[in-house]
Motif scaffolding. Structure first.
Motif, mmCIF file in Angstrom:
data_model
loop_
_atom_site.group_PDB
_atom_site.id
_atom_site.type_symbol
_atom_site.label_atom_id
_atom_site.label_comp_id
_atom_site.label_asym_id
_atom_site.label_seq_id
_atom_site.Cartn_x
_atom_site.Cartn_y
_atom_site.Cartn_z
ATOM 1 N N LEU A 238 0.854 -1.195 0.000
ATOM 2 C CA LEU A 238 0.000 0.000 0.000
ATOM 3 C C LEU A 238 0.883 1.236 0.000
ATOM 4 C CD1 LEU A 238 -2.566 -0.954 2.807
ATOM 5 C CD2 LEU A 238 -3.084 -0.656 0.381
ATOM 6 N N PRO A 239 0.308 2.414 -0.312
ATOM 7 C CA PRO A 239 1.099 3.640 -0.157
ATOM 8 C C PRO A 239 1.653 3.761 1.265
ATOM 9 C CG PRO A 239 -0.926 4.100 -1.334
ATOM 10 C CD PRO A 239 -1.026 2.681 -0.860
ATOM 11 N N VAL A 240 2.932 4.149 1.347
ATOM 12 C CA VAL A 240 3.640 4.193 2.629
ATOM 13 C C VAL A 240 4.248 5.578 2.797
ATOM 14 C CG1 VAL A 240 5.754 3.372 3.758
ATOM 15 C CG2 VAL A 240 4.149 1.722 2.803
ATOM 16 N N LEU A 241 4.183 6.101 4.007
ATOM 17 C CA LEU A 241 4.846 7.366 4.331
ATOM 18 C C LEU A 241 5.844 7.122 5.460
ATOM 19 C CD1 LEU A 241 4.766 10.656 4.225
ATOM 20 C CD2 LEU A 241 3.496 10.380 6.345
ATOM 21 N N VAL A 242 7.102 7.506 5.251
ATOM 22 C CA VAL A 242 8.107 7.444 6.319
ATOM 23 C C VAL A 242 8.713 8.838 6.411
ATOM 24 C CG1 VAL A 242 10.206 6.332 7.166
ATOM 25 C CG2 VAL A 242 8.598 5.044 5.761
ATOM 26 N N GLU A 243 8.626 9.440 7.582
ATOM 27 C CA GLU A 243 8.992 10.849 7.698
ATOM 28 C C GLU A 243 9.629 11.119 9.061
ATOM 29 O OE1 GLU A 243 9.997 13.873 6.627
ATOM 30 O OE2 GLU A 243 8.306 13.802 5.227
ATOM 31 N N ASN A 244 10.534 12.044 9.109
ATOM 32 C CA ASN A 244 11.108 12.487 10.374
ATOM 33 C C ASN A 244 9.995 12.981 11.314
ATOM 34 O OD1 ASN A 244 12.045 15.350 11.695
ATOM 35 N ND2 ASN A 244 13.504 13.699 12.039
ATOM 36 N N ASP A 245 10.123 12.669 12.598
ATOM 37 C CA ASP A 245 9.033 12.979 13.530
ATOM 38 C C ASP A 245 8.784 14.476 13.698
ATOM 39 O OD1 ASP A 245 11.402 13.394 14.910
ATOM 40 O OD2 ASP A 245 10.740 12.404 16.755
ATOM 41 N N ALA A 246 9.848 15.276 13.681
ATOM 42 C CA ALA A 246 9.656 16.727 13.828
ATOM 43 C C ALA A 246 8.942 17.308 12.605
ATOM 44 C CB ALA A 246 10.997 17.429 14.041
ATOM 45 N N ASN A 247 9.186 16.728 11.426
ATOM 46 C CA ASN A 247 8.468 17.173 10.227
ATOM 47 C C ASN A 247 6.972 16.875 10.346
ATOM 48 O OD1 ASN A 247 10.769 18.136 9.070
ATOM 49 N ND2 ASN A 247 10.982 16.516 7.545
ATOM 50 N N LEU A 248 6.636 15.682 10.866
ATOM 51 C CA LEU A 248 5.221 15.346 11.048
ATOM 52 C C LEU A 248 4.574 16.299 12.044
ATOM 53 C CD1 LEU A 248 5.082 11.439 11.233
ATOM 54 C CD2 LEU A 248 4.739 12.945 9.272
ATOM 55 N N LEU A 249 5.306 16.586 13.127
ATOM 56 C CA LEU A 249 4.789 17.517 14.137
ATOM 57 C C LEU A 249 4.521 18.879 13.502
ATOM 58 C CD1 LEU A 249 4.198 18.038 17.177
ATOM 59 C CD2 LEU A 249 6.576 18.778 17.394
ATOM 60 N N ALA A 250 5.450 19.324 12.651
ATOM 61 C CA ALA A 250 5.303 20.638 12.019
ATOM 62 C C ALA A 250 4.063 20.681 11.125
ATOM 63 C CB ALA A 250 6.559 20.971 11.205
ATOM 64 N N VAL A 251 3.842 19.626 10.344
ATOM 65 C CA VAL A 251 2.674 19.596 9.450
ATOM 66 C C VAL A 251 1.380 19.587 10.262
ATOM 67 C CG1 VAL A 251 1.457 18.246 7.698
ATOM 68 C CG2 VAL A 251 3.936 18.485 7.579
ATOM 69 N N GLY A 252 1.360 18.773 11.334
ATOM 70 C CA GLY A 252 0.158 18.712 12.177
ATOM 71 C C GLY A 252 -0.078 20.023 12.899
ATOM 72 N N GLU A 253 0.992 20.630 13.403
ATOM 73 C CA GLU A 253 0.865 21.874 14.163
ATOM 74 C C GLU A 253 0.420 23.030 13.272
ATOM 75 O OE1 GLU A 253 1.097 22.122 17.386
ATOM 76 O OE2 GLU A 253 0.928 24.294 17.497
ATOM 77 N N ALA A 254 0.870 23.025 12.018
ATOM 78 C CA ALA A 254 0.547 24.131 11.109
ATOM 79 C C ALA A 254 -0.961 24.303 10.950
ATOM 80 C CB ALA A 254 1.199 23.891 9.746
ATOM 81 N N ARG A 255 -1.712 23.206 11.104
ATOM 82 C CA ARG A 255 -3.177 23.304 10.990
ATOM 83 C C ARG A 255 -3.764 24.180 12.082
ATOM 84 N NH1 ARG A 255 -5.125 17.650 9.163
ATOM 85 N NH2 ARG A 255 -6.648 17.863 10.818
ATOM 86 N N ALA A 256 -3.049 24.322 13.204
ATOM 87 C CA ALA A 256 -3.552 25.113 14.336
ATOM 88 C C ALA A 256 -3.095 26.566 14.280
ATOM 89 C CB ALA A 256 -3.098 24.466 15.649
ATOM 90 N N TRP A 257 -2.379 26.949 13.196
ATOM 91 C CA TRP A 257 -1.870 28.315 13.060
ATOM 92 C C TRP A 257 -2.362 28.936 11.753
ATOM 93 C CZ3 TRP A 257 1.201 30.794 16.753
ATOM 94 C CH2 TRP A 257 1.559 30.004 17.847
ATOM 95 N N PRO A 258 -3.674 29.130 11.632
ATOM 96 C CA PRO A 258 -4.186 29.723 10.391
ATOM 97 C C PRO A 258 -3.618 31.128 10.205
ATOM 98 C CG PRO A 258 -5.893 29.680 12.088
ATOM 99 C CD PRO A 258 -4.741 28.884 12.611
ATOM 100 N N GLY A 259 -3.247 31.448 8.987
ATOM 101 C CA GLY A 259 -2.687 32.775 8.723
ATOM 102 C C GLY A 259 -1.190 32.842 8.932
ATOM 103 N N CYS A 260 -0.590 31.802 9.538
ATOM 104 C CA CYS A 260 0.873 31.762 9.702
ATOM 105 C C CYS A 260 1.433 30.767 8.688
ATOM 106 C CB CYS A 260 1.254 31.340 11.113
ATOM 107 S SG CYS A 260 0.869 32.579 12.352
ATOM 108 N N ASP A 261 2.012 31.275 7.615
ATOM 109 C CA ASP A 261 2.491 30.394 6.547
ATOM 110 C C ASP A 261 3.931 29.952 6.749
ATOM 111 O OD1 ASP A 261 0.139 30.318 5.234
ATOM 112 O OD2 ASP A 261 0.648 31.829 3.743
ATOM 113 N N ASN A 262 4.650 30.627 7.657
ATOM 114 C CA ASN A 262 6.063 30.299 7.881
ATOM 115 C C ASN A 262 6.285 30.007 9.364
ATOM 116 O OD1 ASN A 262 7.090 30.905 5.095
ATOM 117 N ND2 ASN A 262 6.193 32.885 5.606
#
Ligand SMILES: [Zn+2]
Length: 380
Positions: free
Chosen positions: A183-207
């Protein structure tokens, strides 16, 4: 029990399904506007997605005057994603539906030092248990993703020169999971995953710079609203050299890396040298909360060193916010020392609107980030 099958979508269909799954569109008209496809093409593909059981169209959407559009949703039986965030001693594991909503999340003890095969087999067995107990009836498994507490080469899905992960160097995690699941597989550094998940909680902050302060120390970078991976090492601040009075050898073989002073593992061994033994970074935070001076002094020093490294990066990248997550992030002296160092040393223009804050999105942020990236893989 859920079967395992690849998602039967083609390119443009995947794009449309992703727009609905991510909550960007809930009608055919919105899909046409956002995708740039003709209304007739959108309708044809939506019908196909409904026929294959991936989308449902029901109720009434938000009225924009005139006839109410029928509302599109990803079907609850369209499939599930199995995602994990592996840590040194604990893993969070979850099942998400295709809109990224958690169906179940559990934290379980694990020992990543047992090596890749044992750890990944344990993870797969845990997924099997979760699917059996919580997998929606008739919803097949569509993809598997995991966060790794070390550097990951995004092209090959291999772990590259990690600290405190014996046996993992150059292990093909993605290939191993692909052989098991097909199946499709994702392997990613944990801090990168945290950043992607956290970004959803910061609307209007693109950086954003999202720091993960746990047993190790890492950072994920969001630029223009998207994860910036570089060639895989972007954001990895663990082996930046820091300025100290003493000299400590890092696991990488160089002296005075940030990781050798400011990671939870380094802080725990420094505390042990002072006769105070703790087993987890969270125990260290508890000592700080109890006012144990040795623990507070170590945490404060860690915050200062992290802040000095971030100073360079803030001037360079000029982010909207620095967000601190991971098990050490609830130690108040850590955040205040990071703030002090960054605000003291950065350019006024770089810090004028800069926010430095603890993570907003809670303990499941990395799993939500994994779900978001994995869905992109599943639908691409
Ligand atoms: Zn190092």
């Amino acid at each position: 029990m859920s079967g395992k099958e690849r998602l039967p979508v083609r390119g443009a269909q995947g794009d449309l399904l992703r727009l609905v799954a991510n909550g960007h569109a809930e009608s055919r008209a919105e899909l046409a506007r956002l995708s740039g496809l003709a209304a007739s093409s959108v309708s044809l593909r939506v019908e196909e997605l409904i026929d294959t059981g991936l989308l449902v169209e029901e109720g009434s959407g938000t009225s924009r005057g005139g006839r109410r559009p029928r509302r599109l949703q990803v079907s609850s039986t369209a499939g599930v994603l199995a995602v994990a965030d592996l840590g040194a001693h604990h893993a969070r594991l979850g099942l998400l539906d295709l809109s990224g909503t958690p169906l179940v999340v559990e934290e379980r003890p694990c020992d990543i030092a047992l090596g890749p095969e044992a750890t990944l087999d344990w993870m797969a067995a845990s997924f099997d248990e979760l699917l059996l107990a919580h997998g929606p009836s008739g919803a097949p498994l569509r993809g598997v993703g995991t966060g790794i507490p070390g550097p990951v080469d995004p092209a090959s899905g291999r772990v590259v020169s990690p600290s405190r992960m014996p046996g993992w160097n150059n292990f093909p995690v993605a290939e191993y999971l692909d052989a098991r699941y097909g199946l499709p597989v994702l392997v990613e550094n944990d801090a990168n995953l945290l950043a992607v998940g956290e970004a959803r909680a910061w609307p209007g902050c693109d950086n954003l710079m999202v720091l993960k302060a746990g047993s190790g120390i890492g950072c994920g970078v969001i630029v223009n609203g998207r994860l910036h991976r570089g060639r895989g090492a972007a954001g990895d601040i663990s082996h930046v050299r820091v300025r100290t009075d003493s000299s400590v050898m890092c696991s990488c073989g160089h002296p005075d890396c940030l990781e050798a002073y400011a990671s939870g593992a380094a802080l725990m061994s420094a505390l042990a040298e002072q006769g105070i033994a703790v087993r987890r970074p969270a125990d260290l935070v508890a000592l700080v909360d109890d006012g144990v001076p040795e623990a507070t002094a170590l945490i404060r020093n860690a915050g200062r060193l992290i802040g000095e490294v971030l100073t360079v990066l803030v001037n360079f990248l000029n982010p909207d916010a620095i967000v601190v997550g991971g098990s050490l992030s609830t130690a108040e002296p850590l955040i205040s020392s990071i703030r002090a160092a960054v605000y003291e040393r950065c350019l006024p223009l770089a810090t004028r609107d800069l926010e430095i804050a603890v993570t907003r999105s809670g303990p499941d942020a990395a799993l939500l980030g994994a779900g978001s990236l994995l869905l992109d893989t599943v639908l691409s």
